[in-house]
Design a protein around this motif. Structure first.
Motif, mmCIF file in Angstrom:
data_model
loop_
_atom_site.group_PDB
_atom_site.id
_atom_site.type_symbol
_atom_site.label_atom_id
_atom_site.label_comp_id
_atom_site.label_asym_id
_atom_site.label_seq_id
_atom_site.Cartn_x
_atom_site.Cartn_y
_atom_site.Cartn_z
ATOM 1 N N SER A 725 0.846 -1.196 0.000
ATOM 2 C CA SER A 725 0.000 0.000 0.000
ATOM 3 C C SER A 725 0.881 1.245 0.000
ATOM 4 O O SER A 725 2.076 1.182 0.311
ATOM 5 N N ILE A 726 0.284 2.368 -0.340
ATOM 6 C CA ILE A 726 1.001 3.651 -0.380
ATOM 7 C C ILE A 726 0.248 4.648 0.499
ATOM 8 O O ILE A 726 -0.979 4.750 0.435
ATOM 9 N N ARG A 727 1.021 5.388 1.314
ATOM 10 C CA ARG A 727 0.395 6.387 2.208
ATOM 11 C C ARG A 727 0.772 7.780 1.755
ATOM 12 O O ARG A 727 1.917 8.051 1.381
ATOM 13 N N ARG A 728 -0.235 8.667 1.807
ATOM 14 C CA ARG A 728 -0.011 10.094 1.566
ATOM 15 C C ARG A 728 -0.680 10.883 2.694
ATOM 16 O O ARG A 728 -1.746 10.498 3.174
ATOM 17 N N ASP A 729 -0.047 11.998 3.102
ATOM 18 C CA ASP A 729 -0.594 12.850 4.168
ATOM 19 C C ASP A 729 -0.873 14.237 3.625
ATOM 20 O O ASP A 729 -0.151 14.731 2.731
ATOM 21 N N LEU A 730 -1.895 14.866 4.172
ATOM 22 C CA LEU A 730 -2.228 16.257 3.847
ATOM 23 C C LEU A 730 -2.515 17.006 5.132
ATOM 24 O O LEU A 730 -3.154 16.484 6.052
ATOM 25 N N ALA A 731 -2.052 18.272 5.189
ATOM 26 C CA ALA A 731 -2.437 19.176 6.270
ATOM 27 C C ALA A 731 -3.397 20.180 5.659
ATOM 28 O O ALA A 731 -3.020 20.957 4.771
ATOM 29 N N ILE A 732 -4.649 20.179 6.117
ATOM 30 C CA ILE A 732 -5.712 20.948 5.484
ATOM 31 C C ILE A 732 -6.237 21.972 6.476
ATOM 32 O O ILE A 732 -6.692 21.617 7.572
ATOM 33 N N VAL A 733 -6.185 23.261 6.100
ATOM 34 C CA VAL A 733 -6.739 24.323 6.941
ATOM 35 C C VAL A 733 -8.162 24.605 6.459
ATOM 36 O O VAL A 733 -8.374 24.921 5.284
ATOM 37 N N ILE A 734 -9.124 24.469 7.371
ATOM 38 C CA ILE A 734 -10.538 24.631 7.010
ATOM 39 C C ILE A 734 -11.248 25.427 8.089
ATOM 40 O O ILE A 734 -10.712 25.681 9.168
ATOM 41 N N ASP A 735 -12.475 25.827 7.769
ATOM 42 C CA ASP A 735 -13.306 26.519 8.747
ATOM 43 C C ASP A 735 -13.728 25.562 9.856
ATOM 44 O O ASP A 735 -13.882 24.344 9.643
ATOM 45 N N ASN A 736 -13.973 26.133 11.057
ATOM 46 C CA ASN A 736 -14.408 25.299 12.189
ATOM 47 C C ASN A 736 -15.743 24.600 11.928
ATOM 48 O O ASN A 736 -16.050 23.583 12.534
ATOM 49 N N SER A 737 -16.531 25.172 11.034
ATOM 50 C CA SER A 737 -17.859 24.598 10.769
ATOM 51 C C SER A 737 -17.793 23.315 9.940
ATOM 52 O O SER A 737 -18.781 22.590 9.841
ATOM 53 N N ILE A 738 -16.648 23.016 9.344
ATOM 54 C CA ILE A 738 -16.517 21.831 8.488
ATOM 55 C C ILE A 738 -16.122 20.625 9.345
ATOM 56 O O ILE A 738 -15.214 20.709 10.180
#
Length: 816
Positions: A725-738
């Motif tokens: 398997s292959i792993r990818r990571d993301l750091a996502i900045v979103i609104d608190n409402s999401i």
């Protein structure tokens, strides 16, 4: 129920042996559960002979013993050492020879052996009455007045009677077979139909009943005709209370009824002969020579025959005297103040028909399971009361003397008619499964006293005997026909038809067991609260519309006055009890139902409820921090349960605390409008009013909806992949409402088949660095293809699509 074969033969000539009779009884629905040969004297006096004392002298080594020579018909007289003070030369005595086993009046057994007593040989025993089981006297040996040939077997002289006793497993509906006459009626019908028997039943003759005088008239008044539709009685004066003759004792002993005296024994005999309970009152103790059948006020005291003082219910039917003093609990138990004693000379004999429901309630209320009560509970025959009176009175005159001192009083305000039932030939043949000729059907009905009132080509209209209280429908009549026709006469088809079905109940039990095992393995304890609870909870703590509450008239505990509309409070009571006893770390689960009143009837729902409170892990030197359970502790458990049950494809939504006041916050899983489970932190207001000081997390599974959902799910086997398997990571900045669920849904649609897992492994919030009302989710994505090794460019392509979707649909900022 015990039935004596000898007793049956008093009414019916039975051409079958004991085994065949047993089989026939079972065939007609009177299942013989056991069969035992008995004798009127235990052991049958085998080895006991009549002897003649030839010599009797003083024992040379004992002052109180005699040394005798007794002729018992053998080659030589027997030398017997005897300790009885009344033994003498020339007597005719009863001798137990060596090897004989004696059974005394107490049921103890003793084997006679040859031996020496004070140096002298003794070759048997000269017997007393109690040693042979003939009575209780032990004053001396039995000395027969008449000259009986020596060597005569004692069983012949004392007329030992051998009998067969059947133990019949009588079903509750067979009120017509609670007596020997009732069983004989069925046997007569079966013998007539299947064994070319005449079917003639010899009822005891009461034609010579005649009133001698009118010296003891007794007035009868029935105030409660529902509980007592018919009451019959008659007076007898000048009776002498004493012992019963051997034939009567033998009949009662055979079926396990202990003889008492001639009066009581006759009433018991008629009960087991005819199935009609009788009760004898001391006529001189009936105030005002008046009998009133009525109920007494709640809490009235009554002294019963067992010398107990009983508090009566206002629904206990009583037989009272002219002063309204209770003399007997109707159909159940007599009173100590009005019963027959050894000094009684005048009696009033009762033969009544009491309502089965009234007797049953009273009998169970006072824990008095008498023979009379059990007979009335099945339903007595109202048409037999006067006949039973005549039968008993004639026995009284024969065995106790006396005169019939009044006319028979028979109060019968509304005669109970024979029920009428219509039955069709088509249904008879259809339900029995064989074509029975119409003439055969009518022959069976006639043998059962089911009278034909009207006949046409389709069927019959019948009149049913009042003794058959259970025969009220066409199906009941057909069952009667089948019993006598013989189930063994119905051919068994060679064809077997079967269908494959799913045992839903077994599947539901299995699911419940699996979840219980899972929870127990995770440290939970199962609890069980009562379904009754306090209505104040739903008025003061968690309001529920009053019209939805199911109220219960609970006289034993007035506080528990409603069926619980939610399961919650039983668990909170358990938590409070534990926390008050310094047991604050709790994991509880409960299977239970909730109840609500609807416009059309009532709604009952099954639930599984989880409660967790206190520390996440037990105190240990390995765990320095006393970390408390939280929402995610509970969520993990809920997820484990749904995965174990194979649930998938459900939606997630936040709970509206305005609509459901149980929660501070929470989540629910649902499929459209069908809610599967709701869980979260319980509202502090609810806990405060229950005086619970620590946070409680609660999950409520709608088990009925869960079971329906699991029936539609399939758990498929998937082979483990051979490829990495292959792993990818993301750091996502979103609104608190999401929510994270929004991120996961977009990922699943984008990654399609090769995205195997998505996980949130970090949450970061800092207003100065990422902005106001913003949060950063660190999310991992696992990609896997079961058919090949994935290449980086394939995964990079999907990740780029994900980034575009997150930026376009969620307004997200990807931290690089």
């Amino acid at each position: 129920m015990k039935i004596s074969l000898n007793w049956l033969k008093d009414y019916l000539d039975i051409p079958l042996n004991a085994e065949q009779t047993s089989e026939l009884l079972t065939d007609i629905g009177l299942e013989v559960e056991g069969m035992e040969a008995t004798e009127s004297i235990k052991g049958g006096l085998e080895g006991v002979l009549i002897g003649h004392v030839l010599e009797c002298g003083q024992h040379p080594n004992a002052d109180r013993l005699s040394l005798t020579k007794v002729d018992v018909g053998g080659a030589e007289p027997l030398q017997i050492v005897c300790g009885a003070p009344n033994v003498a030369q020339g007597q005719t005595v009863v001798v137990a020879t060596v090897g004989t086993t004696l059974h005394n009046i107490e049921g103890e057994s003793m084997k006679i052996k040859k031996g020496k007593i004070r140096g002298e040989v003794s070759e048997g025993m000269i017997c007393a009455e109690d040693e042979l089981g003939l009575g209780r006297s032990h004053d001396g040996i039995i000395v027969l007045a008449e000259q009986v040939p020596v060597g005569t077997p004692a069983r012949e002289y004392f007329k030992v009677e051998t009998d067969i006793i059947y133990e019949i497993g009588l079903t509750p509906n067979r009120s017509d077979a609670t007596s020997h006459i009732g069983v004989a009626r069925d046997l007569a019908a079966a013998l007539k139909i299947n064994h070319q028997h005449s079917g003639q039943l010899n009822w005891p003759n009461v034609d010579h009943f005649a009133v001698d005088n009118h010296d003891l008239p007794v007035e009868v008044v029935i105030e409660n005709t529902e509980a007592c539709p018919r009451y019959s009685g008659v007076s007898i004066k000048g009776i002498k209370v004493g012992g019963s003759p051997d034939w009567l004792k033998n009949r009662l002993n055979a079926i396990g009824v202990r003889p008492i005296n001639n009066i009581v024994d006759i009433t018991n005999f008629v009960l087991h002969e005819l199935g009609q309970p009788l009760h004898a009152f001391d006529a001189d103790k009936i105030a005002g020579h008046k009998v009133i059948v009525k109920t007494l006020p709640e809490g009235s005291l009554f002294h019963s025959l067992d010398e107990a003082e009983r508090k009566l219910s206002s629904e206990d039917l009583m037989i009272c005297d002219g002063d309204s003093k209770g003399m007997c609990i109707a159909g159940v138990f007599g009173g100590i103040d009005s019963g027959v004693t050894d000094r009684t000379t005048n009696i009033f004999l009762e033969s009544a028909h009491f309502d089965a429901r009234w007797v049953r309630r009273t009998s169970t209320r006072h824990l008095l399971r008498t023979d009379a009560a059990m007979c009335y509970e099945k339903g007595s025959d109202p048409s037999i009361t006067v006949y039973a009176l005549k039968r008993a009175v004639l026995l009284f005159k024969e065995l106790a003397g006396g005169e019939i001192a009044s006319e028979i009083v028979d109060v019968y305000p509304q005669e109970i008619e024979r029920p009428q039932v219509e039955v069709s030939y088509t249904n008879i043949n259809r339900l029995i499964g064989v074509q029975i000729p119409a003439e055969k059907v009518k022959e069976i009905l006639a043998a059962l006293d089911l009278q034909v009132l009207e006949e046409n080509a389709e069927g019959l209209r019948l009149s049913v005997p009042t003794s058959k209280v259970d025969v009220l429908r066409e199906a009941d009549v057909i069952e009667e026909i089948l019993r006598i026709y013989g189930l063994n006469n119905v051919p068994i088809s060679n064809k077997i038809s079967s269908t494959i079905g799913q045992d839903l109940a077994a599947a539901q039990r299995k699911a419940k067991a699996e979840v219980s095992s899972l929870l127990t393995g995770n440290g939970f304890h199962e609890m069980m609260a009562v379904s009754l609870t306090q209505s104040r909870y739903f008025k003061e703590i968690l309001p529920v519309a009053d019209e939805e509450l199911v109220y219960v008239a609970n006289t034993s505990n007035v506080h528990l006055d409603v069926m619980r509309p939610v399961v919650l409070f039983g668990g909170l009571e358990a938590i409070l009890r534990n926390q008050n006893r310094r047991n604050a770390d709790l994991r509880l689960y409960e299977w239970g139902n909730s109840y609500r009143k609807q416009e059309e009837g009532y709604e009952e729902q099954a639930h599984l409820c989880l409660y967790i409170s206190g520390r996440r892990w037990a105190e240990s030197w390995l765990s320095k921090e006393a970390q408390e359970v939280d929402f995610y502790t509970l969520k993990a458990l809920v997820e484990n349960i749904t995965r174990r049950l194979g649930l998938s494809g459900y939606q997630t939504a936040a709970i509206s605390t305005a609509e459901d006041q149980r929660w501070t916050y929470g989540t629910k899983y649902h499929r459209g409008p069908v809610e599967l489970v709701s869980f979260g932190k319980l509202a502090s207001g609810v806990l405060h009013k229950m005086e619970i000081k620590r946070a409680v997390y609660y999950a409520d599974f709608n088990w009925g909806n869960i079971l329906k959902a699991t029936r539609k799910n399939k758990i498929d086997f998937v082979e483990l992949t051979k490829f990495p398997s292959i792993r990818r990571d993301l750091a996502i900045v979103i609104d608190n409402s999401i929510n994270f669920s929004d991120i996961a849904n977009i990922a699943r649609k984008t990654g399609k088949k090769i995205l195997k897992n998505i996980n949130l492994f970090d949450v970061y919030e800092n207003e100065q660095q990422i902005g106001k009302d913003k949060k950063s989710y660190s999310v991992s994505f696992i990609f896997e293809d079961p058919s090949k090794t994935l290449k980086d460019k394939e995964v990079d392509k999907i990740m780029n699509q994900l980034i575009q979707n997150y930026e376009g649909k969620l307004g997200a900022l990807i931290r690089r």
